[in-house]
Design an enzyme around this catalytic site. Sequence first.
Site, short mmCIF file in Angstrom:
data_model
loop_
_atom_site.label_atom_id
_atom_site.label_comp_id
_atom_site.label_asym_id
_atom_site.label_seq_id
_atom_site.Cartn_x
_atom_site.Cartn_y
_atom_site.Cartn_z
N ASN A 13 22.90 22.43 18.51
CA ASN A 13 24.06 22.36 19.78
C ASN A 13 24.26 20.78 20.10
O ASN A 13 23.31 20.47 20.86
CB ASN A 13 23.21 23.16 20.96
N LYS A 15 26.16 19.50 22.19
CA LYS A 15 26.41 19.50 23.64
C LYS A 15 27.68 18.55 23.79
O LYS A 15 28.58 18.65 22.71
CB LYS A 15 25.11 19.03 24.31
N HIS A 99 24.41 29.27 28.23
CA HIS A 99 23.53 28.17 27.91
C HIS A 99 23.46 27.73 29.25
O HIS A 99 24.01 27.93 30.22
CB HIS A 99 24.26 26.82 27.14
N GLU A 101 22.77 24.98 30.79
CA GLU A 101 23.67 23.90 31.41
C GLU A 101 25.01 24.65 32.08
O GLU A 101 25.60 24.01 32.72
CB GLU A 101 23.93 22.91 30.56
N GLU A 169 15.56 29.71 25.89
CA GLU A 169 15.31 28.29 26.18
C GLU A 169 14.76 27.99 27.67
O GLU A 169 15.58 28.15 28.57
CB GLU A 169 16.71 27.61 26.08
N GLY A 175 15.49 18.94 26.53
CA GLY A 175 15.66 17.50 26.67
C GLY A 175 14.46 16.69 27.25
O GLY A 175 14.64 15.52 27.80
N SER A 214 13.24 21.10 23.16
CA SER A 214 12.51 20.15 22.83
C SER A 214 11.80 20.35 21.46
O SER A 214 10.62 20.03 21.07
CB SER A 214 11.46 19.74 23.83
P1 13P Z 1 16.68 19.91 23.39
O1 13P Z 1 16.48 20.29 21.96
O2 13P Z 1 17.73 18.39 23.48
O3 13P Z 1 15.64 20.03 24.24
O4 13P Z 1 17.98 21.14 23.66
C1 13P Z 1 17.82 22.22 23.74
C2 13P Z 1 18.93 23.02 23.98
O5 13P Z 1 19.35 23.00 25.14
C3 13P Z 1 19.56 23.49 22.90
O6 13P Z 1 20.73 24.40 23.36
#
Ligand code: 13P
Length: 252
Positions: A13, A15, A99, A101, A169, A175, A214
């Site tokens: 992803n 983002k 997601h 976010e 997640e 992150g 992560s």
């Molecule tokens: P990271 O791998 O950067 O922690 O992000 C995970 C994520 O949100 C994938 O959708």
Amino acid sequence: MSSATPRPLVAGNWKMNGLTASLGEAAKLREHLEATNATCDVLICPPATLVAALATASKGSALAVGGQDCHPKASGAHTGDVSAEMLADAGATYIIVGHSERRADHAETDAVVEAKARAAHRAGLIAIICVGETIEQRKSGRTLAVVGAQLAGSVPGDATATNTIVAYEPVWAIGSGLTPTVADVAEVHGALHAQLVSRFGATGQAMRLLYGGSVKPSNAKELMGVAHVNGALVGGASLKADDFLGIIAAYK
Ligand code: 13P
């Protein structure tokens, strides 16, 4: 998909990252996949601006392309939004929905996420439906209740093992460099799997469950080895082909 161990998926992803120049990373990825015959499915979900270019460049390769979100409707007066049909038309075969976010930044409820998953199905795409608890929810012992409610509310009744994937997640692991223990991942994935089986029977049995948060080359093998973890949803480490390939290598 009837076997008890579905083919894993390693999904990236990107983002809100990636300009045209980033397509070079995807090209590296394709070259490597061609040379190695991966034992998992591989997907990149770039920003909407790059879906068509990446899908065109990846046609006929082992690299699938997906969107990161879609509007529930197929078309209409919704300035700035992109529909599942548009993503399919651009060459996407998957869409991430719900997601954390988007749930946080755009106040997306389970009902909205469910409508988006239905939209993905309507357009013939695979929905990757995300669930996950915040650190406060985990600390207060509510993890299973929270992800269970998200699963119940976000996965539509028309879900099948071929049109739906669930991604766990934990919000606090995204992150942050932090990951849950193997035991914690096993507990949540076991609970999600049991809930899918109880709701969908054999279909739920075969539904793939991804872990995200992560994931890096250094921890991928351990996390991907947990029961009912059928792949990864990767953010930061999907931006560079070398890192992403290091995660895919967990399936060698
Ligand atoms: P990271 O791998 O950067 O922690 O992000 C995970 C994520 O949100 C994938 O959708």
